[in-house]
Design an enzyme around this catalytic site. Structure first.
Site, PDB file in Angstrom:
ATOM      1  CD1 TRP A 181      -2.637   1.668   0.468  1.00 26.06           C
ATOM      2  CD2 TRP A 181      -2.099   1.823   2.625  1.00 26.06           C
ATOM      3  NE1 TRP A 181      -3.382   2.690   1.009  1.00 26.06           N
ATOM      4  CE2 TRP A 181      -3.069   2.805   2.327  1.00 26.06           C
ATOM      5  CE3 TRP A 181      -1.608   1.719   3.930  1.00 26.06           C
ATOM      6  CZ2 TRP A 181      -3.558   3.678   3.294  1.00 26.06           C
ATOM      7  CZ3 TRP A 181      -2.098   2.589   4.890  1.00 26.06           C
ATOM      8  CH2 TRP A 181      -3.058   3.562   4.578  1.00 26.06           C
ATOM      9  CG  ASP A 262      -2.223  -2.810   7.415  1.00 28.90           C
ATOM     10  OD1 ASP A 262      -3.311  -2.735   8.013  1.00 28.90           O
ATOM     11  OD2 ASP A 262      -1.881  -1.993   6.530  1.00 28.90           O
ATOM     12  CE  LYS A 298     -10.640  -0.503   2.065  1.00 26.03           C
ATOM     13  NZ  LYS A 298      -9.755   0.265   2.944  1.00 26.03           N
TER      14      LYS A 298
END
Length: 452
Positions: A181, A262, A298
């Site tokens: 990311w 993560d 999310k």
């Protein structure tokens, strides 16, 4: 002699004159002060450029900038596949029904106030978040070896953990996968860590370069920090198998490498909360230490509420307690204490078994729709006879697909088909629908055949 007194009428006139004279003097003084203030105002001496005229205009964020460009495009067929946010089949943002229900319950509770939270956030939120990621029967939780603090979504959790490590850990280097990311290197660098990469993705197979990963982590200095995507690797959608995770765990523990997970997509990748947490739980089960950044953006659709948690698993309860005390010293000058609303939504859902079950059903529906979009896109490309092997689209998992398209092909698709994505060819499967799959497939086919 008796003193002479003025008549009442002359006395009144004299008093009026004195007041009038005083008013004139006051106005004159005020005028002089005003003129002086104008003459000596803080900006009166600057007749040239701004003191910030040397500042260089920063480029748009490579991910968020996609949406900026998309919004400027007047085309009726434009399609935004850049930002990682779920969309319905109609292309609309989704607020989960269970989230709306939780918000209504909070709104109806007149006992709720808007007071500051403690530095570490809502205690029940932290407890429930740890249980969700580590499992209800986690020995680390049972033995009080976990400290969890509420943070500003996944990004804030990463930043708090990174700053703690920069202050208190003996190794200042963190290894991140290549690619990863785009915000990861910025977060860790600004926190004071040195960032290096390890091989992860193989562009020739559009799968994992597992041998390269093992070699790079094997040659990393003992004690180095290693960032691991818990599931649904962003941007590639390529995850290790459970057997590969076990090899990674054994290698890292043998070299005393510190895992920093993560977890942005728990339950959103496979549709199963426990399955998507297996990698983390493998590392916790061996009794070792690790960091976990957790996000509800999310899986609960709480993107703008900025709800997340950082958990640190320690070898002993007293160490976990001391770690928490130092995490407070990181958080206090950073954002003082976290916001209350989003975390209260999470607590409301997680603590009620019926609402929790409702959430898991909605969560699986989102995951299943993304899996369906993968299948539809793969079938559409195969039907068009698009050159190349596109099976990676259905092999990858999670919100994103790493298409393998190059920057020139991406630019072509944006220019000719008004399809927006990051320049590395990553597309958000959550932004697709049955109606837009054919348009995307046409664009990919044209890009591959005309811009190869």
């Amino acid at each position: 002699m008796r003193p002479e007194f003025a008549s009442p009428s002359s006395s009144s006139s004299s008093s009026a004159d004195r007041r009038l004279n005083a008013l004139v003097r006051h106005l004159a003084t005020a005028s002089m002060v005003s003129q002086t203030a104008v003459a000596f105002s803080p900006t009166s001496g600057f007749h040239g450029d701004s003191v910030f005229s040397h500042v260089v205009r920063a480029p748009e964020d490579p991910i968020l900038g996609v949406t900026v460009a998309y919004n400027k495009d007047p085309s009726p067929v434009k399609l935004n596949l850049g930002v990682g946010a779920y969309r319905t089949e109609e292309g609309k943002p989704l607020v989960l029904n269970v989230v709306r229900k939780a918000e209504q319950m909070l709104l109806n509770d007149k006992s709720r106030v808007k007071e500051y939270l403690p530095i570490v956030g809502i205690a029940e939120f932290n407890k429930l978040s740890a249980k969700l990621i580590f499992g209800a029967d986690s020995p680390a939780i049972r033995e009080n070896r976990v400290t969890t603090v509420q943070c500003l979504s996944g990004t804030g959790s990463l930043r708090v953990g990174a700053e703690f490590l920069a202050r208190h850990y003996h190794q200042k280097t963190i290894y991140i996968p290549q690619p990863t990311w785009g915000n990861h290197p910025k977060v860790f660098t600004l926190a004071g860590l040195s960032v290096k990469t390890y091989r992860y993705y193989d562009p020739t197979t559009r799968g994992m370069n597992f041998q390269g990963l093992l070699e790079d982590l094997g040659s990393a200095p003992s004690g180095s920090i290693v960032l691991l995507h818990a599931c649904a690797h962003n941007p590639t959608g390529v995850d290790p198998t459970l057997q590969q995770w076990e090899q990674i765990r054994q290698l890292m523990r043998s070299k005393a490498l510190l895992p920093f997970f993560d977890s942005a997509y728990q339950g959103f990748a496979s549709g199963n909360l426990d399955e998507d947490a297996q990698s983390i739980r493998m590392f916790v089960a061996d009794g070792g230490e690790c960091f976990v950044a957790q996000s509800y953006a999310k899986n609960m659709g709480l993107y703008g509420e900025r709800v997340g948690a950082l958990s640190v698993v320690c070898r002993a309860a007293d160490v976990a307690s001391k770690v928490e005390s130092q995490l407070k010293l990181v958080i206090r000058p950073m954002f003082s204490n976290p916001p209350i609303h989003g975390a209260s939504i999470v607590v409301t859902i997680l603590k009620d078994s019926n609402m929790f079950n409702e959430w898991t059903i909605e969560l699986k529906a989102m995951a299943d729709r993304i899996i369906s979009m993968r299948k539809q896109l793969f079938d559409a490309l195969r039907a068009r006879g698009t050159p190349g092997d596109w099976s990676h689209i259905i092999k990858q998992i999670g919100m994103f697909t790493f298409t393998g398209l190059n920057s020139k092909q991406v630019e072509f698709m944006t220019r000719e088909y008004h399809i927006y994505m990051t320049s590395d060819g990553r597309i958000s499967m959550a932004g697709l629908s049955s109606k837009t799959v054919p348009h995307l497939a046409d664009a990919i086919h044209a890009a591959v055949t005309r811009m190869s």
